[in-house]
Enzyme design. Structure first.
Site, PDB file in Angstrom:
ATOM      1  N   TRP A 318       2.535 -94.057 -21.878  1.00 34.86           N
ATOM      2  CA  TRP A 318       3.314 -92.983 -21.246  1.00 34.86           C
ATOM      3  C   TRP A 318       4.011 -92.120 -22.295  1.00 34.86           C
ATOM      4  CZ3 TRP A 318       8.529 -91.652 -21.215  1.00 34.86           C
ATOM      5  CH2 TRP A 318       8.922 -90.733 -20.243  1.00 34.86           C
ATOM      6  N   HIS A 319       4.434 -92.736 -23.387  1.00 32.42           N
ATOM      7  CA  HIS A 319       5.184 -91.998 -24.392  1.00 32.42           C
ATOM      8  C   HIS A 319       4.312 -91.082 -25.239  1.00 32.42           C
ATOM      9  CE1 HIS A 319       8.562 -94.686 -23.442  1.00 32.42           C
ATOM     10  NE2 HIS A 319       9.306 -93.766 -24.011  1.00 32.42           N
ATOM     11  N   GLY A 320       3.016 -91.296 -25.271  1.00 35.40           N
ATOM     12  CA  GLY A 320       2.193 -90.390 -26.047  1.00 35.40           C
ATOM     13  C   GLY A 320       0.791 -90.897 -26.260  1.00 35.40           C
ATOM     14  N   PHE A 463       7.132 -85.975 -24.922  1.00 31.09           N
ATOM     15  CA  PHE A 463       6.539 -87.083 -24.202  1.00 31.09           C
ATOM     16  C   PHE A 463       6.428 -86.782 -22.708  1.00 31.09           C
ATOM     17  CE2 PHE A 463       9.316 -88.917 -27.623  1.00 31.09           C
ATOM     18  CZ  PHE A 463       8.300 -88.970 -28.560  1.00 31.09           C
TER      19      PHE A 463
END
Length: 463
Positions: A318-320, A463
């Site tokens: 999810w963050h990248g 993000f």
């Protein structure tokens, strides 16, 4: 447009709130929606596909909810379509370029996709999914007013970097809210405090980390490597916490109570506790919409470990889009499993040991998060732990002294603001004249820094 910009502070805010407070109560939702869409439109003016995607997401979830009530036999199909739409959009804009780029390295086919990531897509995607899932489960009734639902998704304080808000948390305020002067003043206080944390602390600390990155990790000494990753650890906290305070403050000024997103996570005694205190709304989302539906910890050790693996892998992704984010998620999974089944009870029983343990783990895990080149990441770790590499010193033996003299005030104050102490001091000040004198000074320094161009975008916008 970002909160820490002169355009937002001196153009958008005065015009928006001037109109918002002047119109009758029953017109304020129209002003809020118009202001939120204008806010997002300015941010996507050079990439209008982002604005179109936001409107499509709003319409998709709104009609999915309406049709679930109207055609109950089709609820599962409608839920599947809505969730698939969100995940497809997220995959296309956030991950497709990375995946195709990696595949092209393995084949003779050279391809590159460069799609601009729509700001806030990771946040409003999760809000949309939470809404359709809650309607499907029967936890909420579908919103019949498109105006109210559009505000829920697009409300500008939390649109582009959270907190992630569920419809249940704001449903009553969407329909009716009372704006009290005391709450508005409290919201303004939180906004200024968050602005100060971002502009006066996070940005200078970010320059230390960026400066070390520009030098090259192979050229820095071990003390400077540790100083730099501590600076990044403070930067990402003060940046995101500052943004969350600003969002919550703006929410109060609008008449909404947005959820808390941080509770002094750097005071934690374990990584498990840390992630109960850090980005609370993201953790709550994964727990309610992924971990518990998978069975949580109710079906034995093996299933619990599997569920934790899924959640933390998804958290990393999810963050990248990058191998470092996957590795970061897997490392957190491993740490949390070890704590859950082996050492967690000892860390909680002996808090001094727990704090020392986290003092080491926090910067090390943020290093994996921050450095997206795996080769550079390995070099950086040889600098942190010189017995794995070329030793503690480089040709610039005392480089850390230079940087310490430049940045020690920000490091010390940043560490203090990671504790409760400054907030307790501010809370004990009962004289509003003193309180507002301090806040006015903070605001003035922030404006000066922004005027001088000493500002950076919020980290979590990526993000």
């Amino acid at each position: 447009m970002v909160f820490s910009s002169l355009e937002f502070l001196f153009i958008f805010l005065p015009i928006f709130f001037g109109i918002y407070y002047l119109v009758p109560n029953h017109r304020r939702n129209i002003v809020l929606l118009a202001g939120s869409l204008c806010f997002y439109l300015v941010g996507t003016i050079h990439h209008p596909e982002g604005f179109i995607l936001l409107l499509m997401s709003i319409m998709m979830d709104y009609f999915a909810g309406i049709f679930m009530k109207k055609y109950p036999k089709m609820k599962k199909l409608l839920l599947t379509i809505a969730v698939f739409f969100h995940l497809l959009c997220l995959f296309t804009f956030k991950y497709s370029g990375f995946i195709i780029g990696e595949l092209s390295k393995l084949t003779s086919f050279n391809a590159a996709i460069r799609l601009t990531l729509p700001i806030g897509i990771s946040f409003y995607t999760f809000q949309g999914i939470s809404y359709v899932v809650d309607v499907y489960r029967g936890k909420i009734k579908p919103e019949t007013w498109l105006l109210h639902f559009s505000i829920y998704i697009s409300m500008f304080p939390q649109l582009i970097a959270g907190p992630i808000v569920t419809y249940r948390q704001v449903r009553s305020a969407l329909h009716q809210r009372i704006i009290k002067p005391a709450i508005v003043i409290k919201g303004l206080e939180l906004f200024i405090l968050g602005l100060g944390m971002k502009v006066l602390l996070a940005n200078p600390l970010g320059k230390l980390w960026n400066g070390v990155h520009a030098i090259g990790y192979e050229s820095i000494s071990t003390p400077l490597a540790w100083m730099a990753i501590i600076a990044f650890s403070l930067q990402i906290y003060l940046d995101f916490f500052g943004y969350s305070l600003m969002a919550i403050g703006l929410g109060k000024m609008l008449g909404f109570q947005l959820p808390r997103n941080f509770v002094f996570p750097y005071l934690s005694c374990s990584m498990t506790e840390f992630w109960r205190r850090w980005h609370i709304t993201l953790g709550s989302w994964f727990r309610e919409y992924v971990y518990i539906p998978l069975g949580g910890n109710r079906e034995g050790t093996i299933v619990t470990i599997r569920n934790l693996l899924i959640v933390w892998t998804m958290t990393g992704i999810w963050h990248g889009a990058g191998y470092n984010f996957i590795l970061w998620g897997l490392i957190l999974f491993l740490i949390i499993v070890i704590e859950k089944f082996f050492i967690g009870k000892y860390l909680n029983r002996f808090p001094v040991m727990g704090h020392l343990y986290m003092l080491i783990l926090i910067p090390l895990t943020w290093a994996v998060f921050a450095i997206d080149d795996m080769g550079q990441l390995s070099i950086f770790f040889t600098r942190l732990f010189p017995f794995f590499g070329q030793g503690m010193w480089t040709i610039f033996r005392y480089d850390y002294i230079k940087y310490f003299h430049m940045y020690y005030p920000f490091l010390i104050i940043g560490i203090l603001f990671s504790t409760r102490l400054p907030f307790r001091i501010l809370k004990k000040i009962k004289n509003p004249v003193i309180t507002w004198s301090i806040l006015t000074m903070i605001f003035a320094f922030c404006v000066y820094c922004m005027y001088r161009g000493l500002d950076d975008p919020f980290l979590y916008f990526r993000f």
